[in-house]
Design an enzyme around this catalytic site. Structure first.
Site, short mmCIF file in Angstrom:
data_model
loop_
_atom_site.label_atom_id
_atom_site.label_comp_id
_atom_site.label_asym_id
_atom_site.label_seq_id
_atom_site.Cartn_x
_atom_site.Cartn_y
_atom_site.Cartn_z
N CYS A 94 -0.98 -10.38 8.38
CA CYS A 94 -0.12 -9.30 7.88
C CYS A 94 -0.77 -8.60 6.70
O CYS A 94 -0.55 -7.43 6.47
CB CYS A 94 1.24 -9.86 7.50
SG CYS A 94 1.13 -11.19 6.30
N GLU A 152 0.70 0.21 12.10
CA GLU A 152 0.14 -1.14 12.07
C GLU A 152 -0.42 -1.48 13.45
O GLU A 152 0.30 -1.41 14.45
CB GLU A 152 1.21 -2.16 11.70
CG GLU A 152 0.63 -3.55 11.55
CD GLU A 152 1.66 -4.65 11.26
OE1 GLU A 152 2.68 -4.70 11.95
OE2 GLU A 152 1.41 -5.44 10.33
N GLU A 177 9.96 -10.57 5.58
CA GLU A 177 8.55 -10.31 5.29
C GLU A 177 7.94 -9.65 6.52
O GLU A 177 7.86 -10.28 7.58
CB GLU A 177 7.83 -11.60 4.92
CG GLU A 177 8.30 -12.21 3.62
CD GLU A 177 8.23 -11.25 2.44
OE1 GLU A 177 7.45 -10.28 2.48
OE2 GLU A 177 8.98 -11.45 1.47
#
Ligand code: NAP
Length: 499
Positions: free
Chosen positions: A300, A400, A266
């Site tokens: 996230c 990110e 993940e």
């Protein structure tokens, strides 16, 4: 911006208490690292406050943890599932009983507010209880066949040794959603929490061990990824790795593991919120602020791109800046704060670097400065940043950042918004603000994202529903959470049983 409430939440230097040392748990023993080295876990709200001292383990410690898990497997696999489930329930009770202490420690080790830290521990206990029930309801299938004397059915059995490797942003709920399904299905574990927030994971391991796990079933080990990572990922005896963290680290691990090791990764995200012209603008602002700045943008699933329809872009931006200006920033231990510090010095440097890039490539609207002065000195505080006139090629639209930075991108139509939202290597979570039911339905179909939110924040997911990303946000193997979360930890045998 007010910091009025945060003056009294950190002790003066001379009154800082002695630092507690926390050990590894390997083969049923609380042990120090083989080479006797430790590392400190500082409070990002005030780095003078050391939350705990942890074992800087060597690869030999990690190998012992893997061996201990392998030794414990056959017996744990044969332990009745109701006994395994009872241990999860007992651990949940222990976590609930200690929630105040645990939540305070969590806030001190990674900066989120006490309220969020408390929720995270309560959610962790719920996760253990959820899997205590679901793990007892695992079923196989029976297949019709032409031979009346033969019964054909599937059996689900545990895999063996599982490595659980987790990040610092949800330092106890993410480990719990991996460890609970792994244990209840009969696997044994090596658990390595983030070096930046190991104490909450320690508390989870401690509760499970106190609840009665046999020795070797759950091995807890701290230390740097460079030192112990290979030993807990590469040996073929490790049958599965459940990892949450950055895409770069996940990819590196995937490339280094044995062919027979199952992986569940993940990873990162660059999550969009689309604001349509028919959206309730105040609600859309709320979604952007909560999605973008809760946890200081370190979720996230946090919102990092806001794709706003041309007709409402100026009004939306005006209201957004007004809301963000009113946010209170300070220690998570103080009441009423909207945003805490960044979790680590590395995070601080990364966020400030992207803010500098954003100032060069886009229009800087608000925030993004390092906060200093009473209540902020010694902490990793940055004010929430908003950029506009952002285009698809800019770094702040593509990479990110994992911090409190929102990039506003103007879009011409729904089709333009979808094209831009999907123009990313990531696909973790995406949201839309609209009042048009047709657009709501189309969005669920058109968006390339594992989690789809309609008039809800990109952040947040249920314990009982599947969770995971698309594209480079996840390996497209097994989902976490919910009943689906059990599948990763079991393998299927097909049995032909004659008379
Ligand atoms: P990270 O640097 O990738 O580290 C995550 C964990 O992996 C830490 O325990 C780290 O250990 C360990 N690790 C790193 N490289 C390793 C290797 N080669 N072998 C074994 N272990 C290794 O990520 P982070 O900074 O902690 O977390 C932030 C990232 O996590 C963001 O990218 C965020 O999007 C992602 N995230 C994803 C989800 C999701 O569900 N998709 C949820 C939360 C966070 P050390 O701490 O010792 O370095």
């Amino acid at each position: 911006m007010s910091n009025a409430a945060i003056q009294d939440v950190h002790p003066p230097a001379e009154s800082v208490a002695a630092i507690d040392e926390f050990r590894n748990h390997i083969g049923g023993e609380w042990t120090r690292s083989a080479r006797g080295k430790t590392f400190d876990n500082p409070n990002p709200a005030h780095t003078r406050d050391i939350v705990g001292r942890f074992q800087a383990s060597a690869s030999t410690d990690a190998s012992r943890a893997v061996e201990a898990a392998a030794l414990a497997f056959e017996s744990w696999k044969r332990t009745p599932v109701s006994k395994r489930a009872a241990i999860l329930n007992r651990a949940a009770d222990l976590l609930d009983a200690n929630v105040d202490r645990n939540a305070r420690e969590l806030t001190r080790e990674m900066g989120k507010s006490l309220a969020l830290a408390r929720d995270e521990f309560l959610r962790t206990a719920q996760t253990l209880r959820f899997y205590a029930v679901e793990g007892q309801s695992l079923t196989g299938e029976v297949f019709p066949n032409d031979d009346n004397d033969t019964t054909v059915y599937t059996l689900r059995e545990p895999l063996g040794v599982v490595s659980v490797i987790t990040p610092w942003n949800f330092p106890v709920s993410i480990p719990a959603r991996k460890i609970a399904p792994a244990l209840v299905t009969g696997n044994t574990i090596v658990f390595k929490p983030s070096s930046d927030a190991p104490l909450s994971g320690f508390r989870l391991a401690e509760a499970l061990i106190a609840a009665g796990l046999p020795k070797g079933t759950l091995n807890f080990i701290t230390g740097s990824a460079a030192e112990i990572g290979p030993a807990i990922t590469e040996p073929p005896v490790i049958r599965a790795i459940s990892f949450t963290g950055s895409t770069a680290a996940g990819e590196k691990i995937c490339r280094s593991v044995a062919f027979t090791t199952r992986t569940q990764m993940e990873l990162g995200g660059k999550n969009p919120l689309i604001v349509m012209e028919d959206a309730d603008l105040d609600h859309a602002v709320d979604l952007a602020v909560k999605g973008g700045f809760s946890l200081a943008g370190q979720a996230c699933t946090g919102t990092s791109r806001v794709l706003v329809m041309k007709q409402v872009r100026i009004e939306f931006t005006k209201r957004l800046v007004a809301r963000v200006k009113a946010m209170k920033i300070g220690s998570g231990l103080a009441a009423g704060m909207d945003m805490g510090p960044l979790a680590t010095e590395r995070q601080l440097e990364t966020v400030l670097r992207y803010i500098a890039i954003g100032k060069r490539e886009a229009t800087h609207l608000y925030g993004g400065e390092r906060l200093a002065g009473p209540g902020y000195d010694g902490g990793y505080y940055v004010s929430p940043a908003i950029f506009t006139d952002v285009t698809q090629t800019m770094a702040i639209a593509r990479e990110e950042i994992f911090g409190p930075v929102l990039a506003i991108i103007e879009v011409e139509s729904y089709a333009d918004a979808i094209a831009k939202a999907n123009d990313t290597e990531y696909g973790l979570s995406a949201a839309i603000a609209t009042s048009n039911p047709k657009i709501m339905q189309s969005f669920a179909n058109d968006i390339q994202s594992g989690t789809v939110k309609i008039n809800r924040t990109t952040t947040g997911n249920l314990i009982n529903a599947p969770f995971g990303g698309l594209k480079r946000s996840s390996t497209s193997t097994f989902r976490e959470s919910g009943r689906t979360g059990l599948e990763f930890y079991t393998q299927t045998k097909t049995v032909y049983r004659g008379a």
